[in-house]
Enzyme design. Structure first.
Site, PDB file in Angstrom:
ATOM      1  N   THR A   9       3.548  -0.781   8.733  1.00 46.76           N
ATOM      2  CA  THR A   9       4.444  -1.064   9.711  1.00 46.76           C
ATOM      3  C   THR A   9       3.852  -1.162  11.003  1.00 46.76           C
ATOM      4  O   THR A   9       4.151  -1.872  11.805  1.00 46.76           O
ATOM      5  CB  THR A   9       5.715   0.031   9.592  1.00 46.76           C
ATOM      6  N   GLY A  42      -0.267   2.775   7.550  1.00 53.12           N
ATOM      7  CA  GLY A  42      -0.209   2.055   8.735  1.00 53.12           C
ATOM      8  C   GLY A  42       0.441   0.530   8.489  1.00 53.12           C
ATOM      9  O   GLY A  42       0.137  -0.322   9.465  1.00 53.12           O
ATOM     10  N   GLY A  62       0.892  -1.204  -0.040  1.00 54.37           N
ATOM     11  CA  GLY A  62       0.031  -0.089   0.128  1.00 54.37           C
ATOM     12  C   GLY A  62       0.851   1.259   0.093  1.00 54.37           C
ATOM     13  O   GLY A  62       2.114   1.089  -0.028  1.00 54.37           O
ATOM     14  N   PRO A  63       0.021   2.296  -0.104  1.00 61.68           N
ATOM     15  CA  PRO A  63       0.835   3.667  -0.213  1.00 61.68           C
ATOM     16  C   PRO A  63       1.567   3.852   1.154  1.00 61.68           C
ATOM     17  O   PRO A  63       1.315   3.381   2.077  1.00 61.68           O
ATOM     18  CB  PRO A  63      -0.123   4.738  -0.357  1.00 61.68           C
ATOM     19  N   PRO A  64       2.579   4.907   1.050  1.00 60.90           N
ATOM     20  CA  PRO A  64       3.262   5.314   2.520  1.00 60.90           C
ATOM     21  C   PRO A  64       2.197   5.876   3.365  1.00 60.90           C
ATOM     22  O   PRO A  64       1.210   6.661   3.002  1.00 60.90           O
ATOM     23  CB  PRO A  64       4.442   6.276   1.852  1.00 60.90           C
ATOM     24  N   GLY A  65       2.398   5.504   4.624  1.00 60.98           N
ATOM     25  CA  GLY A  65       1.766   6.220   5.737  1.00 60.98           C
ATOM     26  C   GLY A  65       0.288   5.761   5.941  1.00 60.98           C
ATOM     27  O   GLY A  65      -0.606   6.392   6.906  1.00 60.98           O
ATOM     28  N   LYS A  98      -9.303   5.580  -7.417  1.00 65.40           N
ATOM     29  CA  LYS A  98      -9.525   6.840  -8.341  1.00 65.40           C
ATOM     30  C   LYS A  98     -10.836   7.143  -8.202  1.00 65.40           C
ATOM     31  O   LYS A  98     -11.145   8.321  -8.282  1.00 65.40           O
ATOM     32  CB  LYS A  98      -9.769   5.813  -9.791  1.00 65.40           C
ATOM     33  N   SER A 131      -5.634   3.203 -18.588  1.00 68.49           N
ATOM     34  CA  SER A 131      -6.884   3.404 -18.079  1.00 68.49           C
ATOM     35  C   SER A 131      -7.596   4.635 -18.529  1.00 68.49           C
ATOM     36  O   SER A 131      -8.842   4.935 -18.303  1.00 68.49           O
ATOM     37  CB  SER A 131      -6.799   3.255 -16.472  1.00 68.49           C
TER      38      SER A 131
END
Length: 805
Positions: free
Chosen positions: A372, A370, A365-368, A730, A687
């Protein structure tokens, strides 16, 4: 120009003769010997010594440099193999013409080169340069081992700057091309400056060599001294009755630790063998230290130590909900994992039950978002120790498997080091940023992880340093990554992917209220009464100061707010602050994020697409415009190859269905310019097909595209709409931009269930199978004027659902 001379040519291989310099050479080529014979027969015994461009046996006039040295042949010694002669450089010469005689000798018409002396020889800058060159030349001579008297006598005879530069250039060790460059430098000042650079470089090389030799001698001396001192210390300890007794006690303690571990039979034999070697070798031996370090590492590993697990699904659910908001799919997968272990424990005690080959989880998933932190919550919920290693940038296989003990300073890999740190053999082991592993000549760490993360193999993982199989099957490995594309396919095949999507604004607001604001209040020394943030203020920070899928930047901005308030309270300006939405700008400054908003009116040739990045989803505008030209398609906006192909496929579709779309033939005789704004940002992916087609058909047919609709989907030449990825992100981006009507591929309809319920309730979705259905929705109903009828795809028609009245 000075008077020309006709002189025999002496080609020099890998050598350059300077004026004022004398050096002996050997000659053996037939043409060269004839040139020397001719020169010595002349009264002045002059010859033109010029360097060859390449080190070849057979040289031609074209293979010689133009500038050489007019030299005097002072002595000649003939022998069976040729001649030895002493050349004295007189002055620079320029070969105006070089010819080769029938007998192989070369002859040149030479004029003397005119040097460019400084305008004012007493100029302070030139005088300083001359002085510096003399001093550095003297320093170089001393470092080369020449007697100081000889160096001083040599320099005392040279008072002209030009002669100094030539003499020094003739004796320093530099490559032939650079010597020739100095010979061709006619400006005395430039030549002196270049010679000074070479001298400084030579001094640096000699200084480095001296330093290396000094360190080597010092190390050798230190080792000899250390050996002597150790022998003396051993004798003193023997007289005092110390040393050996303490060593024996330490060794006995080490044996007890090793005996307490449940090692396999093969591992026990290896350990006993190393213990025997340690007892035979003296403690002063370097090998003794290596063996002792190895045995201590084995003793410190958790061969049979386990944490007592908490296998209560309800308690685990409470812990996960307490630490993290939302992420329901992730929590469900974790609770399923714990439920299976709990069921197995109900059948038989978990310590005696066969060890199940558990799955290895991969959080993507994207950074930040959760990834970790939820791994740490899993460890807390299960009652296990938690270990984390960061793999970002790891480029060496030894990071995973360790170094072999034959290397000085060898150590175990980071897997065993993590288990040693945890002290148990069943921790939660987080492999952070696994998609950022590198590859180098030292090996591929991703390949080394194949054994670690394969439940069928990791019960006998062998570290290079340890050399013994270690059971990793009880470790709960969790890996994290931002993108799947950076993970090799064989490694990805061993992992169970759990996707973390970005948070919605509502979820971010709740996370900020429950977790981030209290944490920042505590970190900034504030109480809940001193700093109060309204929901409007938090929402303003989310939309205007952060652009991310997670909440990391949001927490930083909230921390900045807390520091601003703490300063005001510490200065005595206020006692407490309640931050409203209007107060955010004065505290945080200008807005740093300007998200796209939907356009307010329908426009011809302007369609709204959607895209997805690791930072979340958003909308983008695709513009198409006709102009005078030859029927070409112009694409701008840093579009990738796939996106360009989507545009050309949409263009071809429009041409093949021109009559049915009401597009006049002359429209295709004009150029079509397609542009995607934010031209500094690279864009790619299939897309945007529907949005491309809508913009193109709108521009060609002059029918406005609807401004309140966002669309996504790949299109084919026949008009079929294919599924795409990242639909949740999106749609969330489109909703954030104020759009409530979405066109998606029909095959992506099940992905709508991933959307939060409040988002599903506020949007209208049009799933489509072909481009005809899409255009019926995306082009304004005004298209019915003019006789163009857009039918749904279920009408039997070979024209992809688009027919004309």
């Amino acid at each position: 120009m000075s008077e020309s001379l006709t002189l025999p040519v002496l080609p020099l291989r890998n050598a350059v003769l300077f004026p004022g310099v004398s050096f002996p050479i050997s000659a053996g080529r037939a043409g060269t010997l004839r040139a020397i014979e001719l020169a010595v027969r002349q009264p002045n015994a002059l010859i033109f010594a010029v360097a060859q461009r390449a080190d070849v046996e057979r040289v031609t006039p074209e293979g010689l440099f133009t500038i050489g040295t007019i030299a005097h042949v002072s002595s000649v010694q003939r022998g069976p193999g040729g001649m030895r002669l002493l050349l004295e450089g007189k002055r620079r010469g320029i070969a105006m013409r070089v010819v080769e005689k029938p007998n192989g000798m070369m002859e040149a018409v030479v004029v003397e080169a005119q040097e460019m002396a400084p305008t004012d020889p007493k100029d302070p800058l030139f005088s300083a340069l001359h002085k510096e060159a003399r001093e550095r030349a003297a320093e170089l001579g001393t470092k080369m081992g020449l007697p100081d008297e000889a160096v001083e006598q040599f320099l005392a005879q040279v008072d002209q700057p030009a002669l100094l530069a030539d003499l020094v250039a003739g004796y320093i060790d530099i490559p032939t091309p650079e010597r020739q460059q100095l010979l061709e430098t006619l400006s005395v000042e430039d030549r002196l400056r270049r010679v000074l650079v070479h001298v400084q470089r030579q001094i640096g090389v000699l200084a480095a060599q001296e330093d290396i030799q000094s360190k080597v001698k010092e190390q050798i001396g230190d080792r000899q001294r250390e050996m002597l001192l150790r022998e003396q210390l051993r004798a003193i300890q023997k007289e005092l009755g110390e040393g050996e007794g303490k060593d024996a006690a330490d060794l006995e303690e080490l044996k007890k630790k090793l005996a307490a571990h449940p090692l396999t039979e093969d591992a026990r034999k290896e350990i006993d063998r190393e213990l025997s070697r340690l007892e035979r070798i003296g403690r002063e031996s370097m090998e003794s230290q290596v063996i002792r370090t190895f045995l201590e590492t084995v003793a410190e590993l958790p061969w049979g130590t386990r944490s007592d697990e908490k296998l209560d699904v309800n308690e685990a659910s409470r812990v996960l909900d307490e630490d993290h908001y939302a992420l329901m799919d992730v929590k469900d997968r974790i609770l399923e994992f714990l439920a299976v272990r709990q069921m197995r424990a109900n059948v038989q005690d978990i310590k005696d039950a066969p060890r199940g080959k558990g799955r290895i989880l991969l959080f993507v998933g994207p950074p930040g978002v959760g990834k970790t932190s939820i791994a740490k919550s899993i460890a807390r919920a299960m009652g296990r120790k938690y270990v984390r290693i960061a793999l970002g940038g790891a480029r060496d296989e030894a990071d995973i498997r360790g170094h072999r003990r034959t290397y000085v300073g060898a150590m175990p890999g980071r897997i065993l080091a993590g288990l040693k740190q945890a002290g148990t053999k069943n921790p939660v082991f987080l492999l952070d940023e696994i998609d950022k592993l590198g590859v180098s000549f030292q090996g591929d760490p991703a390949s080394a992880l194949l054994e670690v993360l394969d439940p069928a193999q990791n019960d006998s993982f062998t570290d290079h340093y340890l050399g013994l199989p270690f059971d990793l099957s009880e470790v709960l490995f969790i890996a994290t990554a931002n993108l799947l594309q950076g993970i090799p396919a064989p490694l990805l095949d061993r992992l169970e992917v759990v996707e973390f999507a970005g948070y919605t604004e509502t979820e971010k607001l709740t996370i900020a209220r429950q977790y981030l604001v209290p944490r920042q209040q505590s970190e900034n020394g504030l109480t809940g009464e001193q700093l109060t943030l309204t929901d409007g203020a938090i929402a303003e920070v989310i939309t205007s100061y952060t652009r991310e899928a997670g909440v990391r930047q949001l927490e930083r901005e909230l921390g900045k707010l807390g520091r601003k308030v703490a300063r005001k309270i510490a200065a005595g300006e206020v006692a407490a602050v309640t931050v409203e939405a209007a107060d955010v700008f004065p505290l945080l400054g200008k807005k740093r994020v300007h998200p796209e908003r939907k356009i307010v009116t329908d426009q011809v040739g302007l369609a709204t697409g959607m895209y997805y990045t690791p930072a979340g989803g958003d909308i983008m505008f695709i513009e198409a415009m006709l102009m005078k030209g030859k029927g070409e398609v112009v694409l701008t906006g840093q579009l990738g190859d796939v996106m360009k192909e989507s545009a050309r496929a949409a263009w071809t579709y429009a041409r093949s269905h021109a009559a049915l779309l009401g597009i006049p033939d002359e429209a295709f005789e004009r150029d079509l310019h397609i542009h995607v704004p934010a031209g500094a940002i690279p864009k790619d992916g299939p897309s945007a097909g529907i949005a491309m087609a809508t913009a193109i058909v709108s521009a060609l047919s002059k029918i406005p595209a609807r401004h309140d609709i966002a669309m996504t989907g790949e299109v084919t030449l026949s008009g079929r709409v294919l599924p795409i990825g990242g639909l949740k992100e999106k749609v969330l981006g489109a909703v954030r931009a104020g759009i409530r009507t979405i066109v998606i591929p029909k095959d992506n309809e099940p992905d709508l269930l991933d959307l939060p319920k409040e988002v599903r309730d506020m949007i209208t979705v049009h799933p489509v199978d072909d481009l005809g259905e899409a255009l019926a929705v995306t082009l304004r109903g005004a298209a019915l004027r003019g006789g163009l009828l857009l039918l749904r795809g279920d009408v039997p028609s070979p024209q992809a659902g688009i027919v004309s009245n």
